[in-house]
Structures are given as structure tokens and as C-alpha cells.
Design an enzyme around this catalytic site. Sequence first.
Site, mmCIF file in Angstrom:
data_model
loop_
_atom_site.group_PDB
_atom_site.id
_atom_site.type_symbol
_atom_site.label_atom_id
_atom_site.label_comp_id
_atom_site.label_asym_id
_atom_site.label_seq_id
_atom_site.Cartn_x
_atom_site.Cartn_y
_atom_site.Cartn_z
ATOM 1 N N GLY A 9 0.819 -1.221 0.000
ATOM 2 C CA GLY A 9 0.000 0.000 0.000
ATOM 3 C C GLY A 9 0.847 1.263 0.000
ATOM 4 O O GLY A 9 0.640 2.158 0.814
ATOM 5 N N ALA A 10 1.782 1.337 -0.955
ATOM 6 C CA ALA A 10 2.717 2.468 -0.957
ATOM 7 C C ALA A 10 2.386 3.513 -2.022
ATOM 8 O O ALA A 10 3.189 4.393 -2.306
ATOM 9 C CB ALA A 10 4.139 1.956 -1.145
ATOM 10 N N ASP A 60 -2.890 -7.171 -5.398
ATOM 11 C CA ASP A 60 -3.966 -7.063 -4.397
ATOM 12 C C ASP A 60 -3.560 -7.992 -3.254
ATOM 13 O O ASP A 60 -3.774 -9.202 -3.318
ATOM 14 C CB ASP A 60 -5.291 -7.502 -5.023
ATOM 15 C CG ASP A 60 -6.425 -7.488 -4.020
ATOM 16 O OD1 ASP A 60 -6.167 -7.285 -2.809
ATOM 17 O OD2 ASP A 60 -7.582 -7.677 -4.440
ATOM 18 N N SER A 139 -3.488 0.347 14.448
ATOM 19 C CA SER A 139 -4.246 1.581 14.713
ATOM 20 C C SER A 139 -4.588 1.647 16.199
ATOM 21 O O SER A 139 -4.704 0.601 16.862
ATOM 22 C CB SER A 139 -5.547 1.564 13.899
ATOM 23 O OG SER A 139 -6.488 2.480 14.443
ATOM 24 N N TYR A 152 -13.091 -2.760 11.433
ATOM 25 C CA TYR A 152 -11.761 -2.154 11.320
ATOM 26 C C TYR A 152 -10.962 -2.421 12.601
ATOM 27 O O TYR A 152 -9.808 -2.853 12.554
ATOM 28 C CB TYR A 152 -11.909 -0.643 11.090
ATOM 29 C CG TYR A 152 -10.593 0.095 10.927
ATOM 30 C CD1 TYR A 152 -9.897 0.069 9.717
ATOM 31 C CD2 TYR A 152 -10.043 0.835 11.979
ATOM 32 C CE1 TYR A 152 -8.685 0.752 9.566
ATOM 33 C CE2 TYR A 152 -8.839 1.515 11.844
ATOM 34 C CZ TYR A 152 -8.171 1.476 10.635
ATOM 35 O OH TYR A 152 -6.967 2.149 10.496
ATOM 36 N N LYS A 156 -7.410 -4.615 13.200
ATOM 37 C CA LYS A 156 -6.177 -4.030 13.742
ATOM 38 C C LYS A 156 -5.750 -4.719 15.035
ATOM 39 O O LYS A 156 -4.559 -4.881 15.298
ATOM 40 C CB LYS A 156 -6.365 -2.517 13.946
ATOM 41 C CG LYS A 156 -6.595 -1.746 12.651
ATOM 42 C CD LYS A 156 -5.455 -1.930 11.667
ATOM 43 C CE LYS A 156 -5.556 -1.038 10.448
ATOM 44 N NZ LYS A 156 -4.448 -1.209 9.512
ATOM 45 N N ILE A 185 -4.033 10.398 11.315
ATOM 46 C CA ILE A 185 -2.949 10.882 10.452
ATOM 47 C C ILE A 185 -3.584 11.528 9.221
ATOM 48 O O ILE A 185 -4.581 11.020 8.681
ATOM 49 C CB ILE A 185 -2.031 9.702 10.021
ATOM 50 C CG1 ILE A 185 -1.491 8.927 11.238
ATOM 51 C CG2 ILE A 185 -0.893 10.188 9.131
ATOM 52 C CD1 ILE A 185 -0.593 9.695 12.181
ATOM 53 N N GLN A 232 6.372 -5.251 20.170
ATOM 54 C CA GLN A 232 5.806 -4.044 20.777
ATOM 55 C C GLN A 232 4.783 -3.360 19.867
ATOM 56 O O GLN A 232 4.873 -3.438 18.639
ATOM 57 C CB GLN A 232 6.922 -3.045 21.114
ATOM 58 C CG GLN A 232 7.994 -3.624 22.028
ATOM 59 C CD GLN A 232 7.406 -4.196 23.310
ATOM 60 O OE1 GLN A 232 6.642 -3.532 24.008
ATOM 61 N NE2 GLN A 232 7.726 -5.454 23.608
HETATM 62 P P1 NAP Z 1 -4.664 5.678 2.392
HETATM 63 O O1 NAP Z 1 -4.089 7.003 2.117
HETATM 64 O O2 NAP Z 1 -6.098 5.422 2.126
HETATM 65 O O3 NAP Z 1 -3.761 4.574 1.642
HETATM 66 C C1 NAP Z 1 -4.088 3.215 1.722
HETATM 67 C C2 NAP Z 1 -3.083 2.428 0.914
HETATM 68 O O4 NAP Z 1 -3.430 1.035 1.042
HETATM 69 C C3 NAP Z 1 -3.121 2.773 -0.556
HETATM 70 O O5 NAP Z 1 -1.807 2.847 -1.056
HETATM 71 C C4 NAP Z 1 -3.858 1.586 -1.172
HETATM 72 O O6 NAP Z 1 -3.413 1.274 -2.485
HETATM 73 C C5 NAP Z 1 -3.438 0.477 -0.253
HETATM 74 N N1 NAP Z 1 -4.326 -0.687 -0.350
HETATM 75 C C6 NAP Z 1 -5.615 -0.813 0.056
HETATM 76 N N2 NAP Z 1 -6.090 -2.031 -0.251
HETATM 77 C C7 NAP Z 1 -5.070 -2.705 -0.855
HETATM 78 C C8 NAP Z 1 -4.923 -4.007 -1.398
HETATM 79 N N3 NAP Z 1 -5.933 -4.886 -1.391
HETATM 80 N N4 NAP Z 1 -3.729 -4.352 -1.941
HETATM 81 C C9 NAP Z 1 -2.693 -3.480 -1.961
HETATM 82 N N5 NAP Z 1 -2.782 -2.232 -1.479
HETATM 83 C C10 NAP Z 1 -3.951 -1.849 -0.925
HETATM 84 O O7 NAP Z 1 -4.468 5.292 3.942
HETATM 85 P P2 NAP Z 1 -3.330 5.608 4.997
HETATM 86 O O8 NAP Z 1 -3.892 6.564 5.947
HETATM 87 O O9 NAP Z 1 -2.039 5.904 4.338
HETATM 88 O O10 NAP Z 1 -3.296 4.188 5.728
HETATM 89 C C11 NAP Z 1 -2.172 3.327 5.700
HETATM 90 C C12 NAP Z 1 -2.296 2.362 6.871
HETATM 91 O O11 NAP Z 1 -2.309 3.103 8.099
HETATM 92 C C13 NAP Z 1 -3.606 1.556 6.859
HETATM 93 O O12 NAP Z 1 -3.348 0.242 7.264
HETATM 94 C C14 NAP Z 1 -4.459 2.279 7.887
HETATM 95 O O13 NAP Z 1 -5.424 1.433 8.473
HETATM 96 C C15 NAP Z 1 -3.404 2.707 8.889
HETATM 97 N N6 NAP Z 1 -3.824 3.829 9.742
HETATM 98 C C16 NAP Z 1 -4.161 5.034 9.206
HETATM 99 C C17 NAP Z 1 -4.586 6.055 10.051
HETATM 100 C C18 NAP Z 1 -4.979 7.416 9.539
HETATM 101 O O14 NAP Z 1 -5.531 8.203 10.329
HETATM 102 N N7 NAP Z 1 -4.721 7.756 8.282
HETATM 103 C C19 NAP Z 1 -4.654 5.840 11.430
HETATM 104 C C20 NAP Z 1 -4.299 4.596 11.936
HETATM 105 C C21 NAP Z 1 -3.886 3.595 11.083
HETATM 106 P P3 NAP Z 1 -4.289 1.497 -3.830
HETATM 107 O O15 NAP Z 1 -4.960 2.836 -3.689
HETATM 108 O O16 NAP Z 1 -3.246 1.434 -4.883
HETATM 109 O O17 NAP Z 1 -5.263 0.361 -3.908
#
Ligand code: NAP
Length: 242
Positions: A9-10, A60, A139, A152, A156, A185, A232
Site C-alpha cells: 500500500g505504498a 492485491d 491503529s 476495522y 487491527k 494521520i 511491541q
Molecule cells: P490511504 O491514504 O487510504 O492509503 C491506503 C493504501 O493502502 C493505498 O496505497 C492503497 O493502495 C493500499 N491498499 C488498500 N487495499 C489494498 C490491497 N488490497 N492491496 C494493496 N494495497 C492496498 O491510507 P493511509 O492513511 O495511508 O493508511 C495506511 C495504513 O495506516 C492503513 O493500514 C491504515 O489502516 C493505517 N492507519 C491510518 C490512520 C490514519 O488516520 N490515516 C490511522 C491509523 C492507522 P491502492 O490505492 O493502490 O489500492
Amino acid sequence: MNKVIIITGASRGIGKEIAKELAKKGNTIIANYNKSEKQAKELKEELSNNKININIYKADVSKREDAKKLVEYTIKKYGKIDILINNAGISQFKEFTQITDSDWNNMINTNLNSAFYMTQEVCPNMIHNKKGCIINISSIWGLVGSSCEVHYSVSKAGIDAMTKSLAKELGPSNIRVNSIAPGIINTEMNKTLTQEEINNIKEEIPLEKIGSTKDVERCVEWLIEDDYTTGQIISINGGWVI
Ligand code: NAP
């Protein structure tokens, strides 16, 4: 650093920040994406303008076959994997009674099973090398639970349990496994929140601000450099959950 690093997911948000910064520091990056091909290509182009190469790979990761191919691609090209960052994830706000089987399965497949598949696929190589570092992005909701985000939160909490259990199992193979559990974030994941909702959240956070992707990325770098931290759950949350 000069390590071979897979980041799931980069294409956007936290994963993109991690990929960019670790690439700039001289690592070999395999930046996974699924739907956001345009953003992934832009990331590659942005870095190549600065003479930095990264690999982008469509998979995926909620599907075993795709996860397997991503790992096979990396091992074939570089012979090893030093670090795996399980970051790919989705979120959804829904009352518990409205969550369908399909919502539930999609959440667990994407957020939890992806980490299971990816970690299982990289393990033989890391165990063989007697060396590895796995970082799972979970999370705060896995720690304390969230209303209208039961699926969700479960996904997590599952990741965190996997982190602790695997740290025990893989420690003797010199593989460290840790979670980073961010609070809120600033990424597209929160794009549906109104300004008023964001202001209300800020009021609940002791540091009175939303986190940035950089805040999470710094912790990733620290975990990579560290040698004695495993099992951790490190929560980067401005003091929201203490
Ligand atoms: P984001 O901006 O929505 O990005 C999500 C990323 O995950 C995208 O690059 C997306 O890729 C990828 N993804 C989703 N489904 C996928 C799949 N089936 N295969 C491969 N890639 C997939 O979200 P983010 O905020 O950066 O979140 C990143 C991580 O941090 C997540 O695990 C999220 O739960 C966690 N997190 C985020 C927050 C927050 O507040 N933002 C807080 C706590 C935890 P494509 O678009 O290319 O599909």
C-alpha cells in the site's frame, strides 16, 4: 541503510511517505500498490527525477496468489528480503448492525489476511537468512476499540496479536516484529471527515494536532535501525490514547 524493503500500500498516504524516505536513504524499495496505478507511477517518476530508482509492483495483497507473486518477484530480483512493512489497509464507518458479510470479509481480507499472507510468504527467506524486520501498521482502534468501526478495530487488534505472537516465534531466528498503531494521520483515509469533526478530534488530543505521515515514517526508521525491540505496539497518537 541499503536494505531490501517491501512496503504494501505504498501508492498513497503513510506507505508512500515510508517508500519515499527509505528510498532516499539508499534502500532498495518494492512499493506495492493495487488500484492507484497513476499515483504509484508518479511516485516512481518523482524519485527518478532525483536519480533514485524504486520498483513499483501491482498486487492485491488481500489475495494469497498476489502476495506470493510480489514476494517471488522480490526474491528473484534481489535474492532476499530484509524488511517487510505491512501497511495496506482500508477503513469504513458503519453501524455494527449494518455491516454486511461482504463488508466484514473485505475488511479482514484487506487489513489482516494481507499481513498473514505477506508475512508467511517472506518468512522462509528471513528465517534462512537468520535476519529480518517486520513492521505492521495497525491503529489505536485495535487497542481501545472504535464505535461504528468494529470490523476495522477487529482487523487491527488481530494485527497486534499477530505481532506479539510472531515476535515470540521468530525471535530465535533474529526476526523482529513490531506494530505501529497511529492515531489520526492526515491522509486520504480521513477525507470524509468535516473540518468541524477534525477540530473536535484535535480538542481530544493532548498535543492538539493531527499527525502527519512523517510522524509515522520516523518511527519506521527507528524500528529498522533498532536491534532490541520486538513484539511491541508503538502508538503514535499525540497522546490521544495513553
Ligand atoms: P490511504 O491514504 O487510504 O492509503 C491506503 C493504501 O493502502 C493505498 O496505497 C492503497 O493502495 C493500499 N491498499 C488498500 N487495499 C489494498 C490491497 N488490497 N492491496 C494493496 N494495497 C492496498 O491510507 P493511509 O492513511 O495511508 O493508511 C495506511 C495504513 O495506516 C492503513 O493500514 C491504515 O489502516 C493505517 N492507519 C491510518 C490512520 C490514519 O488516520 N490515516 C490511522 C491509523 C492507522 P491502492 O490505492 O493502490 O489500492
